[in-house]
Design a protein around this motif. Structure first.
Motif, short mmCIF file in Angstrom:
data_model
loop_
_atom_site.label_atom_id
_atom_site.label_comp_id
_atom_site.label_asym_id
_atom_site.label_seq_id
_atom_site.Cartn_x
_atom_site.Cartn_y
_atom_site.Cartn_z
N LEU A 333 0.88 -1.17 0.00
CA LEU A 333 0.00 0.00 0.00
C LEU A 333 0.92 1.22 0.00
CD1 LEU A 333 -2.78 1.33 0.27
CD2 LEU A 333 -2.65 0.98 2.72
N GLU A 334 0.93 1.94 -1.11
CA GLU A 334 1.92 3.02 -1.32
C GLU A 334 1.89 4.08 -0.23
OE1 GLU A 334 3.22 6.91 -2.33
OE2 GLU A 334 1.09 6.37 -2.36
N ARG A 335 0.71 4.46 0.25
CA ARG A 335 0.60 5.57 1.21
C ARG A 335 1.30 5.26 2.53
NH1 ARG A 335 -3.38 5.65 4.78
NH2 ARG A 335 -4.59 4.25 3.46
N THR A 336 1.24 3.98 2.96
CA THR A 336 1.80 3.62 4.27
C THR A 336 3.07 2.76 4.16
OG1 THR A 336 0.44 1.62 4.36
CG2 THR A 336 -0.50 3.62 5.31
N GLY A 337 3.28 2.18 2.96
CA GLY A 337 4.41 1.26 2.80
C GLY A 337 4.11 -0.12 3.38
N LYS A 338 2.86 -0.32 3.83
CA LYS A 338 2.46 -1.56 4.49
C LYS A 338 2.24 -2.68 3.45
CE LYS A 338 -1.33 -3.03 7.56
NZ LYS A 338 -2.59 -2.60 8.18
N LYS A 339 2.65 -3.89 3.80
CA LYS A 339 2.43 -5.06 2.94
C LYS A 339 1.06 -5.67 3.29
CE LYS A 339 6.48 -6.21 0.68
NZ LYS A 339 6.94 -4.85 0.43
N ILE A 340 0.29 -5.99 2.26
CA ILE A 340 -1.05 -6.57 2.49
C ILE A 340 -1.22 -7.80 1.60
CG2 ILE A 340 -3.54 -6.14 2.29
CD1 ILE A 340 -2.99 -3.18 2.73
N LEU A 367 -11.85 -5.46 -3.25
CA LEU A 367 -11.08 -6.04 -2.15
C LEU A 367 -11.84 -5.83 -0.85
CD1 LEU A 367 -7.53 -4.66 -3.03
CD2 LEU A 367 -8.50 -6.89 -3.64
N TYR A 368 -12.00 -6.89 -0.07
CA TYR A 368 -12.64 -6.75 1.23
C TYR A 368 -11.72 -5.91 2.10
CZ TYR A 368 -16.08 -10.15 -0.20
OH TYR A 368 -17.09 -10.77 -0.87
N ASP A 369 -12.28 -4.89 2.72
CA ASP A 369 -11.46 -3.90 3.42
C ASP A 369 -11.80 -3.85 4.90
OD1 ASP A 369 -9.86 -1.75 4.06
OD2 ASP A 369 -11.31 -0.26 3.36
N THR A 370 -10.79 -3.99 5.73
CA THR A 370 -11.01 -3.90 7.18
C THR A 370 -10.59 -2.53 7.70
OG1 THR A 370 -8.85 -4.92 7.50
CG2 THR A 370 -10.77 -6.38 7.59
N GLY A 371 -10.43 -1.58 6.78
CA GLY A 371 -10.06 -0.23 7.20
C GLY A 371 -8.67 0.17 6.75
N ASN A 372 -8.06 -0.64 5.86
CA ASN A 372 -6.71 -0.33 5.39
C ASN A 372 -6.69 0.78 4.34
OD1 ASN A 372 -5.20 -2.31 6.83
ND2 ASN A 372 -6.04 -3.88 5.47
N TYR A 373 -7.75 0.82 3.52
CA TYR A 373 -7.68 1.64 2.31
C TYR A 373 -8.38 2.98 2.42
CZ TYR A 373 -6.50 -3.01 0.50
OH TYR A 373 -5.92 -4.23 0.31
N GLN A 374 -7.92 3.91 1.60
CA GLN A 374 -8.60 5.19 1.42
C GLN A 374 -8.79 5.41 -0.08
OE1 GLN A 374 -6.39 8.40 3.21
NE2 GLN A 374 -6.34 7.43 5.21
N ILE A 375 -9.77 6.22 -0.44
CA ILE A 375 -9.97 6.55 -1.85
C ILE A 375 -8.72 7.25 -2.38
CG2 ILE A 375 -11.27 8.10 -3.38
CD1 ILE A 375 -13.72 7.37 -1.60
N GLY A 376 -8.24 6.80 -3.54
CA GLY A 376 -7.05 7.39 -4.13
C GLY A 376 -5.78 6.61 -3.86
#
Length: 525
Positions: A333-340, A367-376
């Motif tokens: 995830l580019e915004r946080t650098g987190k691996k998903i 993608l089922y989202d548990t709160g990781n993603y934001q629009i954009g």
């Protein structure tokens, strides 16, 4: 033999359908799905008594009001192509959602009501397509009713939208007098009442562009008039140019009736011939990512909570830009650098969906989202470290204070607030000191949908107190003094804790600017 990424991408056609409310957008979507074998019977938005609702309108409030307020994604195969349709909200209060959806498509189909011509919302959405330079195809709908003169409609299209047009076909009559369409591009007549003409849907034209003289329709006065109009169009009108269509400078125009399923299949087949395959995407640092790049990447253009009320889920809609998506793959995830790890993924068929194992550029996956993603957000795999261009954001103009009616339901109230805000249709603010909730929206309907969904999806009745129209302006926290706030410029913070003022009107904003000249007021961060 396994197909290459390039071969798979070349089959994709991803487009949105745009229109003013009630022009027939959802109806034409349904008919396209019918041709693709994706649904067995078309539900119609108007058919309230039958309980048959349009397949792409899944939210309860849409069924009650007969309008589309969310963007559905539908996929089907037709004529060797994999078609992805994004049905956009018809209501203008949800134009922000539509603008973002238009960032995820490669072409747009503009549906126009022949009785009304180019309407306000159509014009707005057209401008977004124009800004992106994407091809626009026009479907002049509702030929089964009396409408405006076709030549007037073409003229208005060119004058109001400032785009050249090329009629691919031309109506022979309208309303009760509708006999068919003269298909200029395919050099044939398509009959509205085949039973009058030996049950043949089409009749080919001779070299002069006419029916054989012995044909039943050949001496009809309306048909003879159409021959004159077509001759004028061919001689004096624009020439068909596929390159200009691809550049978004020439719109092919089709006439038909989505409700009676007339002219829709001809439109679909011709559209698929000229609609573009997925194109390259630009990143924030101006680099270009090609769709056949072997590393996967995509961006999130929409988040939708509770698509399945039984499971209370949240879906992040991703436009695949490059590489191959495979279920279970790891992405960054580019915004946080987190691996998903992408274990749970879905593809849509409006009111049903299925797990997707893989997808390529042009496809839309959920993608089922548990709160990781934001629009954009951008997600990517491998060496492809990219951030795609930012999606458009809009400052709300209408504001409401929101509280829960039942103090015992604070937990579900806060959860509902957070989840619905992440979808991007409403914006959340808190008063600076007391942290009372304020929501902002572009239009009134968004508030009604919010209230309805809080009650039905989160079992929370909310009290909404109108604050009227305000002008929102962000400020640098370092330039802020809490004493700057007043009843005419309310100090609040957004969901990222950034401070902003809600000004009562332009006068209040000018007064503030004169009093605090050193404070820079920004429309968006």
């Amino acid at each position: 033999m396994k197909e290459t990424i390039q071969e798979a991408v070349d089959k994709r056609r991803t487009f949105a359908i745009i229109s003013h409310p009630d022009a027939g957008k959802t109806t034409i979507t349904e008919k396209l799905l019918l041709f693709g074998g994706a649904i067995r019977s078309a539900g119609t938005v108007k058919g309230k008594k039958t309980g048959n609702f349009a397949k792409s309108d899944w939210m309860e409030i849409e069924k009650q009001r007969g309008i589309s307020v969310t963007s559905s994604v539908m996929q089907f195969d037709y004529d060797g192509k994999r078609v992805n349709i994004l049905d956009t909200p018809g209501h203008e209060d949800f134009s922000e959602d539509t603008y973002r959806t238009l960032m995820a498509v490669d072409a747009a189909v503009m549906v126009v009501d022949t009785a009304k011509g180019i309407e306000a919302q159509t014009k707005k959405l057209f401008q977004v397509c124009r800004m992106r330079g994407i091809p626009i195809f026009t479907f002049m709908n509702k030929l089964d009713r009396d409408g405006r003169d076709p030549l007037d409609l073409l003229e208005e299209l060119e004058e109001v939208l400032e785009i050249d047009s090329y009629p691919m076909n031309w109506p022979i009559g309208m309303g009760k007098g509708l006999e068919g369409i003269y298909d200029i591009y395919h050099k044939r007549i398509e009959f509205y009442h085949p039973e009058k003409y030996d049950n043949e849907r089409f009749a080919m034209l001779n070299e002069e562009g006419e029916l054989p003289s012995e044909h039943k329709l050949a001496q009809d006065s309306i048909y003879r008039q159409v021959l004159e109009e077509v001759e004028l169009l061919v001689e004096a009108g624009n020439e068909f140019d596929a390159d200009l269509v691809a550049a978004g400078e020439l719109t092919p125009v089709f006439f038909g009736s989505a409700l009676t399923n007339f002219g829709v299949q001809t439109f679909l087949e011709t559209f698929l011939q000229f609609a573009p395959k997925p194109s390259a995407h630009k990143t924030q640092d101006e680099t270009i990512v090609e769709p056949d790049n072997e590393d996967f990447s995509g961006f999130i253009f929409k988040i939708q909570a509770n698509m399945n009320p039984a499971h209370r889920d949240r879906i992040a809609f991703v436009r695949v830009c490059s590489g191959v998506f495979e279920r279970g793959m790891d992405v960054t995830l580019e915004r946080t650098g987190k691996k998903i790890k992408l274990n749970n993924s879905t593809q849509f068929m409006a009111d049903s969906r299925e797990t997707v194992e893989n997808a390529v550029a042009g496809d839309i996956i959920g993608l089922y989202d548990t709160g990781n993603y934001q629009i954009g957000d951008t997600i990517y795999s491998g060496k492809l470290d990219v951030a795609y261009e930012e999606l458009p954001q809009f400052t709300p103009e209408m504001f409401m204070k929101v509280t829960t009616k039942n103090v015992m339901k604070q937990k579900s109230f806060h959860k509902g607030m957070q989840q619905l805000v992440q979808e991007g249709a409403i914006q959340l603010y808190k008063t600076y000191v007391t942290e009372d909730y304020i929501i902002g929206a572009v239009g009134q309907l968004q508030f009604e949908v919010f209230q309805h969904r809080m009650l039905n999806e989160y079992n929370t009745e909310v009290i909404m107190t109108p604050m009227g129209n305000k002008t929102a302006r962000w400020v640098d926290p370092e330039q802020l003094d809490e004493n700057m706030g007043s009843s005419r410029n309310i100090l609040v913070k957004d969901r990222f804790d950034q401070p902003l003022f809600l000004f009562e009107n332009q006068f209040a904003m000018r007064w503030f600017a004169d009093k605090y000249p050193e404070v820079e007021l920004k429309t968006l961060l």
